[in-house]
Design an enzyme around this catalytic site. Structure first.
Site, PDB file in Angstrom:
ATOM      1  N   CYS A   2      -3.627   3.819   5.080  1.00  0.00           N
ATOM      2  CA  CYS A   2      -4.181   3.812   6.423  1.00  0.00           C
ATOM      3  C   CYS A   2      -5.350   3.295   6.397  1.00  0.00           C
ATOM      4  O   CYS A   2      -6.061   3.866   5.327  1.00  0.00           O
ATOM      5  CB  CYS A   2      -3.857   4.827   7.146  1.00  0.00           C
ATOM      6  SG  CYS A   2      -2.145   5.361   7.331  1.00  0.00           S
ATOM      7  N   ARG A  27      -4.681  -1.366   2.630  1.00  0.00           N
ATOM      8  CA  ARG A  27      -4.484  -0.039   2.721  1.00  0.00           C
ATOM      9  C   ARG A  27      -3.014   0.432   3.253  1.00  0.00           C
ATOM     10  O   ARG A  27      -2.658   1.628   3.026  1.00  0.00           O
ATOM     11  CB  ARG A  27      -5.610   0.897   3.471  1.00  0.00           C
ATOM     12  CG  ARG A  27      -6.935   0.650   2.886  1.00  0.00           C
ATOM     13  CD  ARG A  27      -7.861   1.277   3.428  1.00  0.00           C
ATOM     14  NE  ARG A  27      -7.769   2.935   3.553  1.00  0.00           N
ATOM     15  CZ  ARG A  27      -8.513   3.743   2.450  1.00  0.00           C
ATOM     16  NH1 ARG A  27      -9.089   2.975   1.772  1.00  0.00           N
ATOM     17  NH2 ARG A  27      -8.284   4.839   2.430  1.00  0.00           N
ATOM     18  N   TRP A  75       0.051   2.712   6.880  1.00  0.00           N
ATOM     19  CA  TRP A  75       1.062   3.109   5.893  1.00  0.00           C
ATOM     20  C   TRP A  75       2.034   4.426   6.282  1.00  0.00           C
ATOM     21  O   TRP A  75       1.238   5.426   6.264  1.00  0.00           O
ATOM     22  CB  TRP A  75       0.234   3.270   4.497  1.00  0.00           C
ATOM     23  CG  TRP A  75       1.125   3.169   3.451  1.00  0.00           C
ATOM     24  CD1 TRP A  75       1.868   2.039   2.812  1.00  0.00           C
ATOM     25  CD2 TRP A  75       1.996   4.262   2.865  1.00  0.00           C
ATOM     26  NE1 TRP A  75       2.632   2.472   1.704  1.00  0.00           N
ATOM     27  CE2 TRP A  75       2.828   3.692   1.763  1.00  0.00           C
ATOM     28  CE3 TRP A  75       1.895   5.712   2.768  1.00  0.00           C
ATOM     29  CZ2 TRP A  75       3.544   4.643   0.917  1.00  0.00           C
ATOM     30  CZ3 TRP A  75       2.612   6.391   2.106  1.00  0.00           C
ATOM     31  CH2 TRP A  75       3.488   5.994   1.262  1.00  0.00           C
ATOM     32  N   ASN A 101      -5.947   8.972   9.084  1.00  0.00           N
ATOM     33  CA  ASN A 101      -5.625   8.474   7.861  1.00  0.00           C
ATOM     34  C   ASN A 101      -5.392   9.990   7.085  1.00  0.00           C
ATOM     35  O   ASN A 101      -6.511  10.533   6.951  1.00  0.00           O
ATOM     36  CB  ASN A 101      -6.630   7.868   6.982  1.00  0.00           C
ATOM     37  CG  ASN A 101      -6.254   7.428   5.530  1.00  0.00           C
ATOM     38  OD1 ASN A 101      -5.094   7.575   5.065  1.00  0.00           O
ATOM     39  ND2 ASN A 101      -7.357   7.410   4.971  1.00  0.00           N
ATOM     40  N   GLY A 102      -4.384  10.150   6.470  1.00  0.00           N
ATOM     41  CA  GLY A 102      -3.914  11.203   5.815  1.00  0.00           C
ATOM     42  C   GLY A 102      -2.779  12.093   6.293  1.00  0.00           C
ATOM     43  O   GLY A 102      -1.853  11.412   6.607  1.00  0.00           O
ATOM     44  N   GLU A 487       2.883  -2.143 -17.987  1.00  0.00           N
ATOM     45  CA  GLU A 487       2.032  -2.628 -16.989  1.00  0.00           C
ATOM     46  C   GLU A 487       2.689  -3.907 -16.451  1.00  0.00           C
ATOM     47  O   GLU A 487       2.648  -4.192 -15.382  1.00  0.00           O
ATOM     48  CB  GLU A 487       0.450  -2.756 -17.675  1.00  0.00           C
ATOM     49  CG  GLU A 487      -0.464  -3.537 -16.544  1.00  0.00           C
ATOM     50  CD  GLU A 487      -0.464  -2.820 -14.981  1.00  0.00           C
ATOM     51  OE1 GLU A 487      -0.020  -1.766 -14.974  1.00  0.00           O
ATOM     52  OE2 GLU A 487      -1.256  -3.496 -14.057  1.00  0.00           O
ATOM     53  N   LYS A 491       3.943  -4.762 -12.844  1.00  0.00           N
ATOM     54  CA  LYS A 491       3.349  -5.752 -11.882  1.00  0.00           C
ATOM     55  C   LYS A 491       4.440  -6.544 -11.394  1.00  0.00           C
ATOM     56  O   LYS A 491       4.547  -6.968 -10.411  1.00  0.00           O
ATOM     57  CB  LYS A 491       2.576  -6.950 -12.857  1.00  0.00           C
ATOM     58  CG  LYS A 491       1.153  -6.591 -13.066  1.00  0.00           C
ATOM     59  CD  LYS A 491       0.257  -6.290 -12.046  1.00  0.00           C
ATOM     60  CE  LYS A 491       0.293  -5.015 -11.418  1.00  0.00           C
ATOM     61  NZ  LYS A 491      -0.767  -3.958 -11.910  1.00  0.00           N
ATOM     62  N   GLU A 494       6.357  -4.613  -8.555  1.00  0.00           N
ATOM     63  CA  GLU A 494       5.672  -4.369  -7.206  1.00  0.00           C
ATOM     64  C   GLU A 494       5.753  -5.852  -6.513  1.00  0.00           C
ATOM     65  O   GLU A 494       5.477  -5.345  -5.165  1.00  0.00           O
ATOM     66  CB  GLU A 494       4.337  -3.492  -7.420  1.00  0.00           C
ATOM     67  CG  GLU A 494       3.413  -4.207  -8.268  1.00  0.00           C
ATOM     68  CD  GLU A 494       1.896  -3.373  -8.206  1.00  0.00           C
ATOM     69  OE1 GLU A 494       1.347  -3.607  -9.222  1.00  0.00           O
ATOM     70  OE2 GLU A 494       1.950  -2.516  -7.564  1.00  0.00           O
ATOM     71  N   HIS A 510      17.833   2.582 -29.006  1.00  0.00           N
ATOM     72  CA  HIS A 510      18.241   3.991 -28.491  1.00  0.00           C
ATOM     73  C   HIS A 510      19.053   3.985 -27.066  1.00  0.00           C
ATOM     74  O   HIS A 510      18.905   5.043 -26.615  1.00  0.00           O
ATOM     75  CB  HIS A 510      17.266   5.181 -28.834  1.00  0.00           C
ATOM     76  CG  HIS A 510      16.747   5.117 -30.186  1.00  0.00           C
ATOM     77  ND1 HIS A 510      17.641   5.748 -31.122  1.00  0.00           N
ATOM     78  CD2 HIS A 510      15.606   4.669 -30.605  1.00  0.00           C
ATOM     79  CE1 HIS A 510      16.810   5.782 -32.252  1.00  0.00           C
ATOM     80  NE2 HIS A 510      15.864   4.949 -31.987  1.00  0.00           N
ATOM     81  N   LYS A 609      -2.763  -0.050  -1.233  1.00  0.00           N
ATOM     82  CA  LYS A 609      -3.478   0.011  -2.470  1.00  0.00           C
ATOM     83  C   LYS A 609      -4.264   1.339  -2.789  1.00  0.00           C
ATOM     84  O   LYS A 609      -4.360   1.560  -4.119  1.00  0.00           O
ATOM     85  CB  LYS A 609      -4.712  -0.713  -1.923  1.00  0.00           C
ATOM     86  CG  LYS A 609      -5.855  -1.024  -2.976  1.00  0.00           C
ATOM     87  CD  LYS A 609      -5.403  -2.349  -4.103  1.00  0.00           C
ATOM     88  CE  LYS A 609      -6.449  -2.439  -5.301  1.00  0.00           C
ATOM     89  NZ  LYS A 609      -5.605  -3.072  -6.252  1.00  0.00           N
TER      90      LYS A 609
HETATM   91  C1  AGP Z   1      -1.268  -1.164  -9.198  1.00  0.00           C
HETATM   92  O1  AGP Z   1      -0.831  -2.477  -9.291  1.00  0.00           O
HETATM   93  C2  AGP Z   1      -0.429  -0.191  -8.257  1.00  0.00           C
HETATM   94  N1  AGP Z   1      -0.569  -0.730  -7.130  1.00  0.00           N
HETATM   95  C3  AGP Z   1      -0.898   1.128  -8.423  1.00  0.00           C
HETATM   96  O2  AGP Z   1       0.080   1.592  -9.405  1.00  0.00           O
HETATM   97  C4  AGP Z   1      -1.994   1.824  -8.646  1.00  0.00           C
HETATM   98  O3  AGP Z   1      -2.738   1.743  -9.938  1.00  0.00           O
HETATM   99  C5  AGP Z   1      -2.156   3.329  -8.238  1.00  0.00           C
HETATM  100  O4  AGP Z   1      -1.765   3.656  -7.081  1.00  0.00           O
HETATM  101  C6  AGP Z   1      -3.493   4.278  -8.747  1.00  0.00           C
HETATM  102  O5  AGP Z   1      -4.276   3.846  -7.871  1.00  0.00           O
HETATM  103  P1  AGP Z   1      -5.940   4.169  -8.261  1.00  0.00           P
HETATM  104  O6  AGP Z   1      -6.192   3.378  -9.579  1.00  0.00           O
HETATM  105  O7  AGP Z   1      -6.847   3.524  -6.951  1.00  0.00           O
HETATM  106  O8  AGP Z   1      -5.933   5.512  -8.413  1.00  0.00           O
END
Ligand code: AGP
Length: 614
Positions: A2, A27, A75, A101-102, A487, A491, A494, A510, A609
């Site tokens: 948010c 956000r 969000w 926000n929260g 990673e 990517k 997401e 395995h 984010k």
């Molecule tokens: C990354 O592509 C993601 N959107 C997500 O995993 C992110 O890395 C995670 O939410 C942690 O965020 P931060 O690094 O701001 O703590």
């Protein structure tokens, strides 16, 4: 999660708020809304489901005249994304409007009590409960809005950043924070309020980061007063922003994600600057040099992080163990915080977070501090909570990352972890001067090498067409390439919504080997390193089962090139630096696949984010 924006001044309130919401859309973007105190003395709320652009269309024919307003991009936590659940929320009498926000954890108890006093609720949100609670207290105790907010917040359990407007008091915004970020921009006769500084950076560079438990009373006529929940006045600590407006724009790229991928030679240069000196022979990390005793005495390092930052943390484990010979464990912050962790006062805990605001990582830091450990933070956002809550730390200096999928922050985190490992190794004498110099010199070349990898973009774009309609992907790597596989898979998941799994290449036999067929591409990260011969066998095992292989290999590789269906060659690097080089083609692959599928790569569905809720 948010985004909040507020403005009090003589400028065009609506335009400033909308522009600010666009900047904070990373956000959350389930719904958006604004509350404006109109010239008629009423608070007008306009809100709608969907992105900020929907809100703009909705507001096109509305009267938006105002000199104070608050806005929100959501969000969803409590209640599905809908017009009704969108913020701002009114108190029942329409006297106050609030954005939040929260998460208010005890909202149900508060709601039940308010219902018994006759309040009716229109949304499913915890935020509306806060709006009604504040107004109920204001009316019952016949007190000011500021006092009502303070009394309400004393009853609240959870995290919040809020901004509150009152109909009869159009010259004031009340704002408060607890575990969710909020920053006040101080302009010339005007005030801004936002979840981060990006909405107001073109208007003012002066700002105040609100601290946990603080309430700000922002009044027209250049008055800002900050108190705590016990009404004790706090000092106003003004920070000057270093951010520039060009960092917040796409700069000719179609998406922030692509811009951020292509920025990596520069961001890595910024990250290294001043830290690798004397032509690579000496590493300077102030946060380590200033606390030498902690790193010399450390019996163990515990790394806590989430998501992509956790993947960087896993690489940190390989780096620190290799170079410093210290035992390292890497924990998901969300698991760590509830696992009754055994932390010793001789442990060093490293918390990694791009945003510096991830709720689970912040909670893990508090646990580590309570146990007496030395806590070191790695973050990107200057002034965010993690750098403030840790005893020492190191910024990655990659500039604002706006694309929800982390790219330049990941390579920046890995670079900083490499430098930290070298600095600790230097301190503890676990690497020779020659060894340090060899890696240090290669670090200086990284930006140029990443530039070379970026030249593969056209080829990767063409290759992406072959893979766009695959429904599952497997990413394999060993040693330093295993976190890169994780990673790469994250990517892809997401932003393209294709299921992808990262796996240690040797573990494949395995279980996941059963999945291999022509339909499921296998991406294998196989640079020339000490496990090269081993991964060649894994490549053969996949091929023997009819797998469709895309391999990331070192320039000049002939062995894997003859087995794999497609290869992308990257420059040769010392093993510990290969992850930075090999992760870049995987970022591009995900980007182009998502684009081919018509996905919104900068704002993928359901994601935000900055994850400031549990
Ligand atoms: C990354 O592509 C993601 N959107 C997500 O995993 C992110 O890395 C995670 O939410 C942690 O965020 P931060 O690094 O701001 O703590």
């Amino acid at each position: 999660m948010c985004g909040i924006v507020g403005y009090l001044g003589e400028g065009n309130v609506y335009d400033i708020l909308i522009k600010g919401l666009h900047r904070l859309e990373y956000r959350g973007y389930d719904s958006a809304g604004v509350a404006l105190v109109g010239k008629d003395g009423r608070i007008n709320i306009f809100k709608t489901k969907g992105k900020v652009s929907n809100l703009e269309a909705f507001c096109a024919d509305k009267n938006l005249d105002s000199s104070v307003g608050i806005a929100h991009t959501r969000w969803a936590t409590h209640g599905e994304p809908s017009d009704t659940n969108a913020h701002p929320h009114f108190s029942e009498d329409g006297n106050i409007a609030i954005v939040h926000n929260g998460t208010i954890e005890n909202y149900k108890v508060l709601k039940d009590a308010l219902e018994q006093h006759g309040c009716t609720f229109h949304s499913e949100t915890d935020t509306e409960v806060l709006a009604q609670l504040i107004e109920y207290i204001r009316l019952t105790n016949k007190c000011s809005l500021l006092s009502a907010v303070r009394q309400a917040l004393k009853q609240v359990v959870g995290a919040y950043a809020i901004a509150v407007l009152e109909k009869d008091n159009p010259d004031t915004i009340i704002a408060a924070r607890q575990s969710s970020p909020l920053v006040i921009g101080i302009g010339d006769g005007e005030f801004f309020l936002a979840s981060d500084a990006t909405p107001f950076v073109e208007y003012t560079k002066e700002c105040v980061y609100l601290k946990d438990g603080e309430i700000a009373e922002i009044r027209r006529g250049e008055s800002l007063k900050i108190t705590n929940l016990d009404n004790v006045e706090a000092e106003i600590d003004v920070t000057t922003l270093k951010m520039s407006i060009s960092q917040l724009e796409k700069g000719g790229y179609p998406h922030f994600m692509l811009k951020e991928i292509f920025e990596q030679p520069d961001t890595l240069r910024d990250c290294i600057r001043g830290r690798v000196v004397d032509r690579g022979s000496r590493i300077i990390i102030n946060g380590i040099n200033d606390h030498k005793d902690k790193f010399l005495g450390a019996k163990r390092i515990v790394i806590v992080a989430c998501g992509t930052s956790w993947h960087a943390g896993l690489l940190g484990k390989y780096l620190l163990q290799d170079m410093c010979r210290i035992p390292v464990v890497v924990e998901y912050a969300s698991e760590f915080r509830y696992s009754n962790p055994v932390i010793d006062k001789d442990d060093v805990v490293i918390a990694i977070s791009q945003s510096g605001e991830t709720a689970d990582t912040l909670a893990a830091i508090q646990i580590a501090k309570k146990a007496g450990a030395f806590v070191f933070g790695i973050s990107n956002v200057v002034g965010s909570s993690i750098p403030r809550e840790t005893y020492a730390g190191c910024y990655i200096h990659v500039g604002p990352e706006i694309g929800v999928a982390s790219t330049k922050a990941f390579t920046g985190q890995v670079m900083v972890l490499t430098l930290i490992s070298l600095a600790i190794a230097q301190l503890r004498g676990t690497l020779t001067q020659d060894e340090i110099e060899q890696v240090g010199k290669a670090v200086l070349k990284i930006p140029t090498y990443v530039q070379r990898v970026l030249e593969l973009a056209d080829r990767i774009e063409r290759l992406s067409l072959i893979f766009t309609y695959a429904r599952n992907f497997l990413y394999l790597g060993r040693g330093y390439s295993y976190p890169v596989a994780l990673e790469g898979a994250l990517k892809l998941k997401e932003i393209s919504y294709i299921h992808a799994e990262g796996y240690p290449a040797a573990e494949m036999k395995h279980g996941p080997i059963a999945l291999i067929d022509q339909e499921m591409p296998t991406v294998i990260i196989a640079p020339k390193d000490h496990l090269y011969e081993k991964i060649v066998s894994n490549v053969q095992q996949v091929k023997a089962r009819g797998g469709n292989i895309l391999a990331i290999v070192t320039e000049g590789d002939t062995v894997i090139s003859n087995i794999a269906d497609h290869v992308l060659e990257v420059p040769e690097m010392p093993e510990c630096l290969t992850p930075i080089i090999t992760s870049v083609p995987l970022q591009l692959l995900s980007y182009y696949i998502a684009i081919n599928k018509g996905k919104d790569v900068d704002m993928p569905r359901n994601l935000a984010k900055s994850v400031t809720v549990e």
